[in-house]
Design a protein around this motif. Structure first.
Motif, PDB file in Angstrom:
ATOM      1  N   ILE A 230      27.534  19.147  24.989  1.00 60.63           N
ATOM      2  CA  ILE A 230      27.710  19.539  23.586  1.00 60.63           C
ATOM      3  C   ILE A 230      28.936  20.437  23.437  1.00 60.63           C
ATOM      4  O   ILE A 230      29.729  20.281  22.497  1.00 60.63           O
ATOM      5  CB  ILE A 230      26.451  20.255  23.060  1.00 60.63           C
ATOM      6  N   VAL A 231      29.115  21.358  24.376  1.00 59.56           N
ATOM      7  CA  VAL A 231      30.296  22.228  24.335  1.00 59.56           C
ATOM      8  C   VAL A 231      31.551  21.397  24.576  1.00 59.56           C
ATOM      9  O   VAL A 231      32.596  21.630  23.952  1.00 59.56           O
ATOM     10  CB  VAL A 231      30.173  23.366  25.373  1.00 59.56           C
ATOM     11  N   GLY A 232      31.460  20.392  25.452  1.00 61.77           N
ATOM     12  CA  GLY A 232      32.599  19.507  25.685  1.00 61.77           C
ATOM     13  C   GLY A 232      33.023  18.782  24.417  1.00 61.77           C
ATOM     14  O   GLY A 232      34.220  18.643  24.135  1.00 61.77           O
ATOM     15  N   ILE A 233      32.063  18.333  23.643  1.00 63.55           N
ATOM     16  CA  ILE A 233      32.367  17.673  22.367  1.00 63.55           C
ATOM     17  C   ILE A 233      32.960  18.684  21.388  1.00 63.55           C
ATOM     18  O   ILE A 233      33.876  18.372  20.625  1.00 63.55           O
ATOM     19  CB  ILE A 233      31.092  17.022  21.790  1.00 63.55           C
ATOM     20  N   ASN A 234      32.458  19.916  21.436  1.00 65.94           N
ATOM     21  CA  ASN A 234      32.971  20.975  20.575  1.00 65.94           C
ATOM     22  C   ASN A 234      34.414  21.342  20.936  1.00 65.94           C
ATOM     23  O   ASN A 234      35.260  21.543  20.060  1.00 65.94           O
ATOM     24  CB  ASN A 234      32.072  22.212  20.690  1.00 65.94           C
TER      25      ASN A 234
END
Length: 326
Positions: A230-234
């Motif tokens: 999720i942080v990677g997508i963010n």
């Protein structure tokens, strides 16, 4: 009324300054015998400083040819340079370096615009679980991040172990489309050791193999825990916005000798992902609810760095070994 007068003054100042600037350019040409493009190329070192000045000069020119030169097809750049030299009455035999310098700048300028289009295309393409290529990329992501742990089934709670929110990751790609998956896979494949380490460090203690004592010994607590994917997508969203806003021009114009490519964008994502992880640990937030605050502070830090025309984000990990600092 006051607002109208303020607007009127601003408009007058704009045209006044523009008129003065054109007069100054005319005087400088008469004094030096060189046009603005020549003065920039001869007096400014290669990289972002030169390319951004050339881009501004072309965009703000009265000439339609110069204005449109920043958006020509890459195959038309050589002819465009010839046309500019002819328009400016510059002899290429006497000024051979000018054509070479202008070509390098235009390749970067046009390449940056095309990169935005390529990235936007990926961002707008939704993840499709019926597309074999999309599914293959997703399964590869698991293999790269968890090489010693087989995925029991396509729909599985195991996806939470690498930071997805549920048992089917496809729903998490809605914001960034395929771009998020492309970036995550690139990081996991091209810099496997760093990606796996970041994943390991990002795990919440209750999902980690470390005991509470071991986490405390490593100076890690539950505040460090976050969802890797999720942080990677963010961070993909952050990288995308830096690109579209033009903030990444300094970086790309300093490290890409010609047109910046999708690989340069993905390498930049890897760098930002790695740096954000370190920044998160340094910030030591109370809990995951502080994510937006930490992310915004990180964004401002990166933007401040990129405001330096000599700035090149210089990552020191495998995914970016191909970067060239001009």
């Amino acid at each position: 009324m006051k607002h109208f007068l303020r607007m009127l003054i601003q408009v007058c100042l704009y045209f006044y300054c523009k008129f003065l600037w054109r007069c100054l350019k005319f005087v400088m040409r008469k004094l030096t015998g060189r046009c603005e493009l020549q003065r920039i190329c001869y007096n400014t070192k290669p990289g972002a400083s030169r390319t951004m000045k050339i881009e501004t000069s072309l965009r703000d020119s009265k000439s339609k040819l110069l204005q449109t030169s920043v958006s020509v097809h890459p195959d038309a750049i050589e002819k465009t340079i010839d046309d500019i030299m002819e328009l400016k009455k510059i002899n290429p035999d006497i000024n051979p370096q000018l054509g070479i310098s202008l070509q390098a700048c235009l390749l970067q300028i046009v390449g940056y615009r095309n990169l935005i289009a390529d990235v936007e295309k990926l961002r707008r393409e939704p993840y499709d679980s019926d597309n074999p290529q999309h599914e293959e990329m997703l399964l590869k992501l698991w293999k790269f991040l968890k090489p010693n742990t087989p995925l029991e089934s396509r729909i599985s709670k195991q996806w939470c172990e690498i930071g997805f929110q549920g048992d089917d990751p496809k729903t998490d790609f809605r914001g960034m489309g395929l771009l998020g998956l492309y970036n995550l896979q690139y990081f996991a494949e091209q810099d496997a050791a760093a990606a796996q380490q970041v994943l390991s460090d990002s795990l919440h203690p209750k999902c980690s193999k470390f005991s509470k004592t071991e986490w405390e010994k490593k100076r890690m607590d539950k505040a460090i825990g976050y969802s890797f994917a999720i942080v990677g997508i963010n961070i993909t969203d952050l990288t995308y916005n830096l690109l579209v806003s033009g903030a990444l021009k300094t970086h790309f114009y300093n490290i890409a000798p010609e047109a910046p490519t999708l690989s340069h964008f993905q390498q930049t994502f890897c760098y930002l992902m790695h740096e954000f992880h370190k920044f998160w640990i340094e910030e030591d937030p109370m809990d995951i609810m502080e994510f937006n605050r930490v992310r915004e502070k990180f964004r401002k830090r990166i933007i401040k760095q990129l405001q330096n025309p000599d700035m090149a984000l210089c990552p020191h990990f495998a995914a970016s070994e191909g970067l060239i600092n001009m």
